[in-house]
Scaffold this motif. Structure first.
Motif, short mmCIF file in Angstrom:
data_model
loop_
_atom_site.label_atom_id
_atom_site.label_comp_id
_atom_site.label_asym_id
_atom_site.label_seq_id
_atom_site.Cartn_x
_atom_site.Cartn_y
_atom_site.Cartn_z
N THR A 73 0.83 -1.20 0.00
CA THR A 73 0.00 0.00 0.00
C THR A 73 0.87 1.25 0.00
O THR A 73 1.83 1.36 0.76
CB THR A 73 -0.92 0.03 1.24
OG1 THR A 73 -1.73 -1.15 1.26
CG2 THR A 73 -1.82 1.26 1.22
N LEU A 74 0.49 2.20 -0.84
CA LEU A 74 1.12 3.53 -0.87
C LEU A 74 0.09 4.55 -0.43
O LEU A 74 -1.03 4.57 -0.94
CB LEU A 74 1.60 3.86 -2.29
CG LEU A 74 2.02 5.31 -2.56
CD1 LEU A 74 3.27 5.68 -1.76
CD2 LEU A 74 2.24 5.53 -4.07
N VAL A 75 0.49 5.41 0.53
CA VAL A 75 -0.37 6.52 0.94
C VAL A 75 0.44 7.81 0.85
O VAL A 75 1.49 7.94 1.47
CB VAL A 75 -0.90 6.35 2.37
CG1 VAL A 75 -1.82 7.53 2.72
CG2 VAL A 75 -1.66 5.04 2.53
N VAL A 76 -0.06 8.74 0.05
CA VAL A 76 0.56 10.05 -0.11
C VAL A 76 -0.36 11.10 0.49
O VAL A 76 -1.58 11.09 0.23
CB VAL A 76 0.79 10.37 -1.61
CG1 VAL A 76 1.24 11.81 -1.80
CG2 VAL A 76 1.81 9.41 -2.20
N LEU A 77 0.20 11.98 1.30
CA LEU A 77 -0.50 13.17 1.75
C LEU A 77 0.25 14.35 1.14
O LEU A 77 1.42 14.59 1.47
CB LEU A 77 -0.51 13.26 3.28
CG LEU A 77 -1.36 14.39 3.87
CD1 LEU A 77 -2.85 14.11 3.63
CD2 LEU A 77 -1.08 14.54 5.36
N GLY A 78 -0.38 15.03 0.20
CA GLY A 78 0.31 16.05 -0.57
C GLY A 78 -0.22 17.45 -0.35
O GLY A 78 -1.28 17.66 0.25
N VAL A 79 0.53 18.41 -0.87
CA VAL A 79 0.18 19.83 -0.78
C VAL A 79 -0.09 20.35 -2.19
O VAL A 79 0.85 20.50 -2.97
CB VAL A 79 1.32 20.64 -0.13
CG1 VAL A 79 0.92 22.11 0.02
CG2 VAL A 79 1.71 20.04 1.22
N PRO A 80 -1.33 20.61 -2.55
CA PRO A 80 -1.63 21.05 -3.93
C PRO A 80 -1.51 22.56 -4.07
O PRO A 80 -1.56 23.30 -3.09
CB PRO A 80 -3.08 20.61 -4.11
CG PRO A 80 -3.67 20.79 -2.73
CD PRO A 80 -2.56 20.43 -1.75
N ARG A 81 -1.37 23.00 -5.30
CA ARG A 81 -1.49 24.42 -5.60
C ARG A 81 -2.98 24.73 -5.79
O ARG A 81 -3.67 24.04 -6.52
CB ARG A 81 -0.71 24.76 -6.87
CG ARG A 81 -0.86 26.23 -7.30
CD ARG A 81 0.09 26.58 -8.42
NE ARG A 81 -0.16 25.84 -9.65
CZ ARG A 81 -1.05 26.18 -10.56
NH1 ARG A 81 -1.84 27.24 -10.37
NH2 ARG A 81 -1.20 25.46 -11.67
N GLU A 82 -3.44 25.75 -5.10
CA GLU A 82 -4.86 26.07 -5.15
C GLU A 82 -5.27 26.53 -6.55
O GLU A 82 -4.60 27.37 -7.16
CB GLU A 82 -5.18 27.16 -4.13
CG GLU A 82 -6.66 27.47 -4.00
CD GLU A 82 -6.96 28.47 -2.91
OE1 GLU A 82 -7.58 29.50 -3.21
OE2 GLU A 82 -6.53 28.21 -1.75
N ALA A 83 -6.35 25.96 -7.05
CA ALA A 83 -6.87 26.34 -8.36
C ALA A 83 -8.33 25.90 -8.45
O ALA A 83 -8.65 24.75 -8.19
CB ALA A 83 -6.06 25.69 -9.48
#
Length: 219
Positions: free
Chosen positions: A128-138
């Motif tokens: 299992t891979l779990v990513v918690l990411g930070v997006p650029r708002e759009a």
């Protein structure tokens, strides 16, 4: 007016710091198997989540590019089966694959497709891979979540600071930081190519998640 409000929020956040990633530790754990053999925590920071993984895993490795924070993570007694090392996601020499791979607030520091591909290749078949990411708002949805997140962030910061001893503050990171350049939509587009079938969603506090299970034949 908007700039004044944001400036006041920034000042409040500086006086009441807290880790937005930590708000999702429990959520991430609920996406993982109850027991697994090996785990890799990429961008481990002070090692808080690495140690949470160790409750379920036989062996856990935490890596981070910040040598100072890695030393801090390794200072407490790590116990058997926990290792911390300094390394970059794209170039770290990591043996084999892992049953669980987590990456919290990491992908915006590296080229998105290369980073996600590297994470995928570190997952063992069936893992299992779990990513918690930070997006650029759009777009509207990101803006709406941002509006809700601002007062929620202030409230949580105030509550957590009140509960925490005044002598205890989050440890500062010394590695260079980078603004997020990929929108949530772009993340989803890359995920379709690199990790087909991954589940993605937006979250409060300027985060998104990606959860993917490698098929038993390998990725």
């Amino acid at each position: 007016m908007r700039d004044r409000v944001l400036a006041r929020c920034d000042a409040f956040n500086a006086a009441h710091p807290w880790d937005h990633d930590a708000a999702y530790h429990g959520w991430i754990e609920r996406r993982l198997p109850p027991r697994f053999g090996s785990a890799l925590d990429v961008g481990c920071g002070t090692g808080e989540f690495t140690r949470r993984l160790a409750r379920r895993a036989d062996r856990v490795t935490g890596i981070d590019v910040d040598p100072g924070i890695v030393r801090t993570a390794a200072e407490p007694s790590t116990g058997p089966g926990i290792e911390f090392r300094c390394g970059d996601l794209l170039s770290a020499d990591l043996p084999g694959r892992y049953d669980v791979v987590t990456a919290l607030a990491v992908l915006h520091h590296v080229p998105l497709e290369a980073g996600l591909t590297r994470l995928r290749d570190l997952v063992a078949p069936g893992g299992t891979l779990v990513v918690l990411g930070v997006p650029r708002e759009a777009g509207f949805l990101d803006s709406a979540l941002g509006v809700v997140a601002v007062p929620a962030n202030l409230l949580v910061g105030a509550v957590r600071t009140r509960r925490r001893s005044s002598a205890v503050r989050p440890v500062a990171m010394t590695a260079p930081t980078a603004p997020s350049t990929a929108t949530f939509r772009q993340v989803r587009e890359v995920a379709r190519r690199v990790v087909p079938g991954a589940r993605t969603r937006r979250h409060l506090f300027w985060r998104y998640s990606l959860v993917w299970t490698a098929d038993d034949a390998g990725s």
